[in-house]
Design a protein around this motif. Sequence first.
Motif, PDB file in Angstrom:
ATOM      1  N   ASP A 156       0.927  -0.964  -0.292  1.00 51.26           N
ATOM      2  CA  ASP A 156      -0.132   0.001  -0.079  1.00 51.26           C
ATOM      3  C   ASP A 156       0.737   1.155   0.130  1.00 51.26           C
ATOM      4  OD1 ASP A 156      -2.499  -1.509  -0.068  1.00 51.26           O
ATOM      5  OD2 ASP A 156      -2.711  -1.321   2.128  1.00 51.26           O
TER       6      ASP A 156
ATOM      7  N   GLN B 283       1.143   3.929  -3.285  1.00 57.79           N
ATOM      8  CA  GLN B 283       0.848   5.479  -2.767  1.00 57.79           C
ATOM      9  C   GLN B 283       2.173   6.344  -3.240  1.00 57.79           C
ATOM     10  OE1 GLN B 283      -1.734   6.913  -1.817  1.00 57.79           O
ATOM     11  NE2 GLN B 283      -0.932   9.199  -2.101  1.00 57.79           N
TER      12      GLN B 283
ATOM     13  N   GLU C 234       2.272   9.038  -6.536  1.00 58.78           N
ATOM     14  CA  GLU C 234       2.717  10.610  -6.223  1.00 58.78           C
ATOM     15  C   GLU C 234       4.114  10.799  -6.928  1.00 58.78           C
ATOM     16  OE1 GLU C 234       1.586  13.038  -4.581  1.00 58.78           O
ATOM     17  OE2 GLU C 234      -0.246  11.412  -3.790  1.00 58.78           O
TER      18      GLU C 234
END
Length: 126
Positions: A84, A88, A92
């Motif tokens: 996870d 992320q 980004e």
Amino acid sequence: MRSTLDDNRPIFQQIREMIEEDIVEGVLQEGEKAPSTNQLVAYYKINPSTVLKGVNELVDEGILFKKRGVGMFVAVGARGKLIDQRKQNFKEEFVWRMLEEANKLGIAQQDIEKMMTELKGRNNDD
């Protein structure tokens, strides 16, 4: 474990990343014993405090846990948590930059999707 460490990056960070990578790749399973501080110190010939700094960050984040007198172990859910975090970071660091550049160049979403499909197909041919 990697055979060498990169002189241009903090060693504790590299130790942490190696353990994380082993968990994500399934080399280290949940509940399994992680490499000991002594093993890492002996293998890389580095300061025990440096190893502990990297390992303790993983403990603080719930990726590893300590069994007193036995060692460090991979926590339940550690792999999912790391995946996870990486998703992320990927969003980004890579997707956001790609979209910014696509906007500057006037590339439509469907063209980006087409490019990605082409590249993925090329990758599968290897």
